[in-house]
Design a protein around this motif. Sequence first.
Motif, PDB file in Angstrom:
ATOM      1  N   LEU A  56       0.825  -1.204   0.000  1.00 25.92           N
ATOM      2  CA  LEU A  56       0.000   0.000   0.000  1.00 25.92           C
ATOM      3  C   LEU A  56       0.865   1.262   0.000  1.00 25.92           C
ATOM      4  O   LEU A  56       0.561   2.230  -0.709  1.00 25.92           O
ATOM      5  N   MET A  57       1.942   1.234   0.755  1.00 26.19           N
ATOM      6  CA  MET A  57       2.810   2.408   0.813  1.00 26.19           C
ATOM      7  C   MET A  57       3.522   2.630  -0.522  1.00 26.19           C
ATOM      8  O   MET A  57       3.695   3.766  -0.969  1.00 26.19           O
ATOM      9  N   LEU A  58       3.925   1.553  -1.171  1.00 29.53           N
ATOM     10  CA  LEU A  58       4.532   1.676  -2.503  1.00 29.53           C
ATOM     11  C   LEU A  58       3.511   2.194  -3.518  1.00 29.53           C
ATOM     12  O   LEU A  58       3.829   3.042  -4.363  1.00 29.53           O
ATOM     13  N   ALA A  59       2.288   1.675  -3.443  1.00 34.69           N
ATOM     14  CA  ALA A  59       1.250   2.095  -4.393  1.00 34.69           C
ATOM     15  C   ALA A  59       0.958   3.586  -4.272  1.00 34.69           C
ATOM     16  O   ALA A  59       0.643   4.247  -5.269  1.00 34.69           O
ATOM     17  N   GLN A  60       1.069   4.133  -3.072  1.00 34.80           N
ATOM     18  CA  GLN A  60       0.841   5.565  -2.897  1.00 34.80           C
ATOM     19  C   GLN A  60       1.936   6.389  -3.584  1.00 34.80           C
ATOM     20  O   GLN A  60       1.669   7.453  -4.138  1.00 34.80           O
ATOM     21  N   ARG A  61       3.175   5.900  -3.585  1.00 33.75           N
ATOM     22  CA  ARG A  61       4.308   6.667  -4.115  1.00 33.75           C
ATOM     23  C   ARG A  61       4.501   6.517  -5.612  1.00 33.75           C
ATOM     24  O   ARG A  61       5.052   7.410  -6.252  1.00 33.75           O
ATOM     25  N   TYR A  62       4.089   5.379  -6.175  1.00 33.05           N
ATOM     26  CA  TYR A  62       4.385   5.095  -7.581  1.00 33.05           C
ATOM     27  C   TYR A  62       3.082   4.916  -8.360  1.00 33.05           C
ATOM     28  O   TYR A  62       2.366   3.929  -8.174  1.00 33.05           O
ATOM     29  N   ASN A  83      -7.906  -5.005   2.519  1.00 33.34           N
ATOM     30  CA  ASN A  83      -7.239  -3.703   2.589  1.00 33.34           C
ATOM     31  C   ASN A  83      -6.978  -3.126   1.201  1.00 33.34           C
ATOM     32  O   ASN A  83      -7.158  -1.928   0.966  1.00 33.34           O
ATOM     33  N   PHE A  84      -6.557  -3.980   0.274  1.00 31.87           N
ATOM     34  CA  PHE A  84      -6.291  -3.512  -1.089  1.00 31.87           C
ATOM     35  C   PHE A  84      -7.572  -3.043  -1.767  1.00 31.87           C
ATOM     36  O   PHE A  84      -7.593  -2.018  -2.445  1.00 31.87           O
ATOM     37  N   SER A  85      -8.638  -3.802  -1.584  1.00 36.52           N
ATOM     38  CA  SER A  85      -9.901  -3.468  -2.260  1.00 36.52           C
ATOM     39  C   SER A  85     -10.489  -2.148  -1.762  1.00 36.52           C
ATOM     40  O   SER A  85     -11.184  -1.453  -2.506  1.00 36.52           O
ATOM     41  N   LYS A  86     -10.181  -1.786  -0.510  1.00 35.03           N
ATOM     42  CA  LYS A  86     -10.712  -0.549   0.070  1.00 35.03           C
ATOM     43  C   LYS A  86      -9.760   0.627  -0.093  1.00 35.03           C
ATOM     44  O   LYS A  86     -10.088   1.744   0.297  1.00 35.03           O
ATOM     45  N   SER A  87      -8.598   0.373  -0.684  1.00 28.79           N
ATOM     46  CA  SER A  87      -7.608   1.433  -0.877  1.00 28.79           C
ATOM     47  C   SER A  87      -7.912   2.220  -2.145  1.00 28.79           C
ATOM     48  O   SER A  87      -8.747   1.815  -2.962  1.00 28.79           O
ATOM     49  N   PRO A  88      -7.199   3.339  -2.375  1.00 29.79           N
ATOM     50  CA  PRO A  88      -7.378   4.084  -3.633  1.00 29.79           C
ATOM     51  C   PRO A  88      -6.752   3.398  -4.849  1.00 29.79           C
ATOM     52  O   PRO A  88      -6.906   3.889  -5.956  1.00 29.79           O
ATOM     53  N   TRP A  89      -6.051   2.241  -4.649  1.00 30.77           N
ATOM     54  CA  TRP A  89      -5.288   1.643  -5.748  1.00 30.77           C
ATOM     55  C   TRP A  89      -5.616   0.157  -5.935  1.00 30.77           C
ATOM     56  O   TRP A  89      -4.707  -0.666  -6.082  1.00 30.77           O
ATOM     57  N   PRO A  90      -6.879  -0.235  -5.958  1.00 27.84           N
ATOM     58  CA  PRO A  90      -7.199  -1.666  -6.034  1.00 27.84           C
ATOM     59  C   PRO A  90      -6.741  -2.334  -7.327  1.00 27.84           C
ATOM     60  O   PRO A  90      -6.497  -3.543  -7.340  1.00 27.84           O
ATOM     61  N   ASN A  91      -6.597  -1.570  -8.396  1.00 29.46           N
ATOM     62  CA  ASN A  91      -6.249  -2.167  -9.691  1.00 29.46           C
ATOM     63  C   ASN A  91      -4.759  -2.449  -9.855  1.00 29.46           C
ATOM     64  O   ASN A  91      -4.362  -3.106 -10.819  1.00 29.46           O
ATOM     65  N   CYS A  92      -3.933  -1.953  -8.948  1.00 30.42           N
ATOM     66  CA  CYS A  92      -2.494  -2.186  -9.084  1.00 30.42           C
ATOM     67  C   CYS A  92      -1.942  -3.060  -7.956  1.00 30.42           C
ATOM     68  O   CYS A  92      -0.737  -3.205  -7.816  1.00 30.42           O
TER      69      CYS A  92
END
Length: 236
Positions: A56-62, A83-92
């Motif tokens: 999740l932290m990597l997905a926020q930066r990249y 957690n991934f599904s509820k994050s802003p980056w579920p597709n990555c």
Amino acid sequence: MPNSYFSFKKFTVHQEHCAMKVCTDSSIFGAWAGPEKSEEKIEALDIGTGTGLLSLMLAQRYENIFINAVEIDETAATQATENFSKSPWPNCLNVIHADIQNFPISDKYDFIISNPPFFHNNLKSPSAKMNMAKHVHQMDEMAMIKIIDQYLSDNGSFALMLSYQRREICIRVAGEMGWFPARELWVKQTPAHDFFRAMIQFEKKHANTTIKKICIKEMDKHYSKAYNDLMKDYLR
């Protein structure tokens, strides 16, 4: 803050019924480690993702990263998926419930991150899941880096967070396989404490290692400036 979640600016890590809890040193690792920025898609592998914090932290930066997050524990893998599904980056972000030692190799990755078990000789917890998360039963440094070497491209890099006492062993083992420390972050709780974590990013290039040191808190119990600067894009 309740023990069931850890809240950042852009996402919340839920960790109900899960032995692999979010902790401060893991958060530091997630903010520090990462591949070089690139305009091309970055393929990354998170070995032993737990509840998914590092991914999740990597997905926020990249913005252009795709991460396969492998986790052997079914409960943790389920929690990471949520957690991934509820994050802003579920597709990555993609969770794979599997043992990395039996995970099929397809394409090589550009970056691999792992917070492997680091309590080699400590007393074992009565919890079987905690033992799986924190003790080396199946993999030591040699086995872990052999696995990483299979999955990582020669132009890629990988980052590990270890007990500081295992740092020299890990560097020696990696060097025997042609991987060298490009940069390190040594972590201690306060200026009065000894270092307890070493975060190391390895590359194939043999160059001078950049070493930085950080205290999580000052003697007055407040978080240090170095910690706040590193975490500023994540913490509320």
